[in-house]
Write a protein that holds these residues in place. Structure first.
Motif, PDB file in Angstrom:
ATOM      1  N   ARG A 128       0.830  -1.214   0.000  1.00  0.00           N
ATOM      2  CA  ARG A 128       0.000   0.000   0.000  1.00  0.00           C
ATOM      3  C   ARG A 128       0.866   1.266   0.000  1.00  0.00           C
ATOM      4  O   ARG A 128       0.456   2.297  -0.549  1.00  0.00           O
ATOM      5  N   GLN A 129       2.044   1.184   0.612  1.00  0.00           N
ATOM      6  CA  GLN A 129       2.935   2.345   0.654  1.00  0.00           C
ATOM      7  C   GLN A 129       3.438   2.722  -0.754  1.00  0.00           C
ATOM      8  O   GLN A 129       3.710   3.885  -1.028  1.00  0.00           O
ATOM      9  N   TYR A 130       3.550   1.718  -1.617  1.00  0.00           N
ATOM     10  CA  TYR A 130       4.114   1.955  -2.957  1.00  0.00           C
ATOM     11  C   TYR A 130       3.049   2.119  -4.046  1.00  0.00           C
ATOM     12  O   TYR A 130       3.341   2.626  -5.124  1.00  0.00           O
ATOM     13  N   GLN A 131       1.835   1.667  -3.768  1.00  0.00           N
ATOM     14  CA  GLN A 131       0.814   1.487  -4.798  1.00  0.00           C
ATOM     15  C   GLN A 131       0.622   2.714  -5.705  1.00  0.00           C
ATOM     16  O   GLN A 131       0.633   2.588  -6.932  1.00  0.00           O
ATOM     17  N   SER A 132       0.449   3.888  -5.113  1.00  0.00           N
ATOM     18  CA  SER A 132       0.110   5.070  -5.912  1.00  0.00           C
ATOM     19  C   SER A 132       1.219   5.445  -6.887  1.00  0.00           C
ATOM     20  O   SER A 132       0.952   5.935  -7.988  1.00  0.00           O
ATOM     21  N   ALA A 133       2.472   5.197  -6.514  1.00  0.00           N
ATOM     22  CA  ALA A 133       3.586   5.559  -7.380  1.00  0.00           C
ATOM     23  C   ALA A 133       3.617   4.722  -8.646  1.00  0.00           C
ATOM     24  O   ALA A 133       4.206   5.131  -9.655  1.00  0.00           O
ATOM     25  N   TYR A 134       2.984   3.553  -8.614  1.00  0.00           N
ATOM     26  CA  TYR A 134       3.036   2.639  -9.759  1.00  0.00           C
ATOM     27  C   TYR A 134       1.734   2.590 -10.554  1.00  0.00           C
ATOM     28  O   TYR A 134       1.614   1.778 -11.472  1.00  0.00           O
ATOM     29  N   SER A 135       0.754   3.416 -10.205  1.00  0.00           N
ATOM     30  CA  SER A 135      -0.508   3.395 -10.935  1.00  0.00           C
ATOM     31  C   SER A 135      -0.291   3.862 -12.368  1.00  0.00           C
ATOM     32  O   SER A 135       0.594   4.667 -12.656  1.00  0.00           O
ATOM     33  N   MET A 136      -1.097   3.351 -13.288  1.00  0.00           N
ATOM     34  CA  MET A 136      -0.950   3.740 -14.688  1.00  0.00           C
ATOM     35  C   MET A 136      -1.206   5.227 -14.882  1.00  0.00           C
ATOM     36  O   MET A 136      -0.525   5.899 -15.660  1.00  0.00           O
ATOM     37  N   SER A 137      -2.159   5.789 -14.148  1.00  0.00           N
ATOM     38  CA  SER A 137      -2.452   7.208 -14.275  1.00  0.00           C
ATOM     39  C   SER A 137      -1.264   8.053 -13.860  1.00  0.00           C
ATOM     40  O   SER A 137      -1.043   9.149 -14.373  1.00  0.00           O
ATOM     41  N   SER A 138      -0.461   7.546 -12.927  1.00  0.00           N
ATOM     42  CA  SER A 138       0.744   8.255 -12.504  1.00  0.00           C
ATOM     43  C   SER A 138       1.875   8.076 -13.499  1.00  0.00           C
ATOM     44  O   SER A 138       2.618   9.018 -13.801  1.00  0.00           O
ATOM     45  N   LEU A 139       1.991   6.884 -14.064  1.00  0.00           N
ATOM     46  CA  LEU A 139       3.138   6.567 -14.911  1.00  0.00           C
ATOM     47  C   LEU A 139       3.089   7.222 -16.282  1.00  0.00           C
ATOM     48  O   LEU A 139       4.134   7.405 -16.913  1.00  0.00           O
ATOM     49  N   VAL A 140       1.898   7.578 -16.775  1.00  0.00           N
ATOM     50  CA  VAL A 140       1.850   8.227 -18.088  1.00  0.00           C
ATOM     51  C   VAL A 140       2.585   9.562 -18.066  1.00  0.00           C
ATOM     52  O   VAL A 140       2.978  10.081 -19.120  1.00  0.00           O
ATOM     53  N   ASN A 141       2.810  10.121 -16.872  1.00  0.00           N
ATOM     54  CA  ASN A 141       3.592  11.347 -16.778  1.00  0.00           C
ATOM     55  C   ASN A 141       5.064  11.106 -17.103  1.00  0.00           C
ATOM     56  O   ASN A 141       5.821  12.062 -17.296  1.00  0.00           O
ATOM     57  N   TYR A 142       5.460   9.844 -17.167  1.00  0.00           N
ATOM     58  CA  TYR A 142       6.852   9.511 -17.467  1.00  0.00           C
ATOM     59  C   TYR A 142       7.105   9.292 -18.960  1.00  0.00           C
ATOM     60  O   TYR A 142       8.169   8.818 -19.343  1.00  0.00           O
TER      61      TYR A 142
END
Length: 508
Positions: A128-142
């Protein structure tokens, strides 16, 4: 006299071990489960077959010969039964990972790793501590990070084409994946694409760690001792995972010296400028150092490095390999890409959003991962207290059960009589019931609560690179690959060997 007593004691111990093995077989409630005779008594058969490097194929043959439940060790059982997947891997199940996973992290009790942690409660809390960093919605910023590496990768292929050389695409895909994960994790390209070579021995270190963890994991009780000896012999740099850990700690030290990186990041926001994982993790640590410790920060970065290049490189290799072995499929995908380009719906740097609007591309990717999932051993789990029914058979607590994705993906009852054929069209049918059935049994990144955290990073990289390659380049398999299947080695990851291809820049 003393030597005779010692010899007698050793002999008696060996006899006792052999007798105990026979007694366990005779009185086991699972003694009727078929499998290799040698596998009934010890794990040496499994160790030998894994050491040979083709257990994914051995596993498929075992089920073809013996049915949906087979033995591959005294207490190891491979399951090929669709109903078993939810039972073993479904969310909320109490099946912990087996001791095989111990070798993927430091043997010290406090040194957990998100991939190998056998403690279900701790894993759930840490995930749960890492989950948000790996979401697809977050990763498209990369996407900008991926574009930078894709541009350089394209330039390297143009240089190879101009020189008229063959390229080992498995190696180049790993260089690409490593530089992408370096940018995403540290905001710094590590230089694999620049040099075209193994930077600081990281790839070699990971290869070494894969083989060690895969083989020693079968006799995980040896891990604390072998691990210490290996790192002592390797010297100050350590070996395998220890080397990668040291490499990561150096990047962390650089980050701490850079005052411009001292920012707090709101990880709940899905949009905004790209912020690499290291800065995100430092921000989480600053906000709540007890919940997200420095150890969480280090392990998050190490996990990216250890798992972030091999799986993507293998999957990219599989996609290109199957496309080139099936020219009609390659041409169908190229037609879809060219049509999107003519319609003005494809940028020079293919965006992730554009890739999602190409159904044939998505089918090719899904089918390649079905035919060649990156991992090739059973995903072992331990039956919880009280035992459980699996495929109509009762397994007592402590039994090690698991499904190999290679076995699941070849199940003709799920994927049809042509399950051994590369056929992207199977994912484009209108039969919703069949699609749901296939989706439930498609497991290249695992299933349930232990699904690979970084799968979205991998999809982002693949979705952007494959259309660019098909659009801009022509490929010709090495003469050997034209007539034979490629050679692979399975030490957890099923990696291609010399995947040699001749490249030319496409003429429009």
């Amino acid at each position: 006299m003393h030597s005779e007593i010692l010899a007698g004691a050793v002999g008696a111990t060996l006899v006792a071990i052999v007798l105990l093995s026979f007694l366990r077989v005779i009185f086991s409630p699972l003694r009727a489960i078929p499998g290799p005779t040698a596998a009934r008594f010890n794990n040496l058969w499994y160790l030998w077959r894994v050491w040979r490097g083709h257990f994914e194929l051995d596993n498929i043959k075992l089920h073809e010969r013996h049915g949906e439940i087979v033995r591959y060790g005294p207490n190891r059982y491979s399951i090929s039964c669709p109903t078993a997947l939810k039972t073993i891997y479904g969310h909320g199940t109490k099946f912990a990972k087996s001791d095989w996973y111990k070798t993927w992290s430091n043997p010290h009790p406090s040194q957990w790793a998100i991939f190998s942690d056998q403690n279900i409660k701790r894993h759930s809390e840490n995930r749960r501590q890492y989950q948000s960093a790996y979401s697809m919605s977050s990763l498209v910023n990369y996407e900008g990070y991926v574009d930078e590496c894709a541009d350089l990768f394209s330039h390297r292929l143009e240089e190879i084409a101009k020189a008229g050389l063959y390229a080992n695409m498995g190696h180049w895909f790993q260089c690409y994946a490593f530089d992408v994960i370096g940018l995403i994790t540290y905001s710094k390209r590590l230089g694999f694409l620049d040099a075209g070579d193994d930077i600081s021995g990281v790839i070699a270190a990971l290869e070494d760690h894969l083989k060690y963890a895969t083989l020693v994991g079968i006799y995980s009780c040896l891990h604390p001792y072998v691990f210490a000896v290996r790192n002592w012999l390797a010297g100050s740099s350590g070996t395998g995972r220890a080397y990668v850990m040291k490499f990561t700690q150096e990047r962390i030290a650089e980050h701490q010296r850079d005052e411009t990186k001292a920012v707090l990041v709101d990880d709940s926001k899905e949009q905004g400028p790209a912020v690499e994982f290291l800065t995100k993790f430092f921000s989480k640590n600053a906000q709540d150092p007890k919940a997200f410790t420095m150890y969480h920060l280090i392990m998050g970065c190490v996990s990216n490095m250890v798992a972030g290049s091999d799986t993507t490189a293998i999957s990219l290799s599989a996609m290109l390999y199957f496309l080139l072995k099936n020219p009609q499929t390659f041409e169908a995908l190229r037609q879809e890409i060219d049509a999107k380009k003519r319609e003005g719906m494809l940028s020079q740097r293919v965006t992730f959003k554009e890739s999602q609007r190409m159904p044939y591309l998505q089918a090719v990717m899904k089918e390649a991962l079905r035919m060649h999932p990156a991992t090739g051993l059973p995903l072992e789990r331990v039956v919880p207290p009280g035992g459980v029914m699996i495929c109509g058979r009762f397994f007592p607590e402590g039994s090690i059960v698991g499904t190999n994705s290679w076995v699941a993906h070849r199940d003709v009852s799920i994927f049809g009589a042509d399950a051994n054929e590369f056929k992207p069209e199977r994912w484009l049918i209108d039969d919703k019931q069949q699609m749901v059935l296939m989706e439930r049994n498609w497991m290249p990144f695992g299933l349930g609560s232990r699904t690979c955290l970084g799968r979205h990073i991998s999809f982002l990289e693949m979705s952007k690179l494959i259309p660019m390659l098909v659009r801009d380049f022509d490929f010709e398999l090495d003469w050997k690959l034209q007539t034979q299947a490629w050679e692979t080695k399975n030490y957890w990851f099923v990696k291609p060997g010399d995947f040699r291809i001749k490249i030319s820049v496409r003429s429009f």
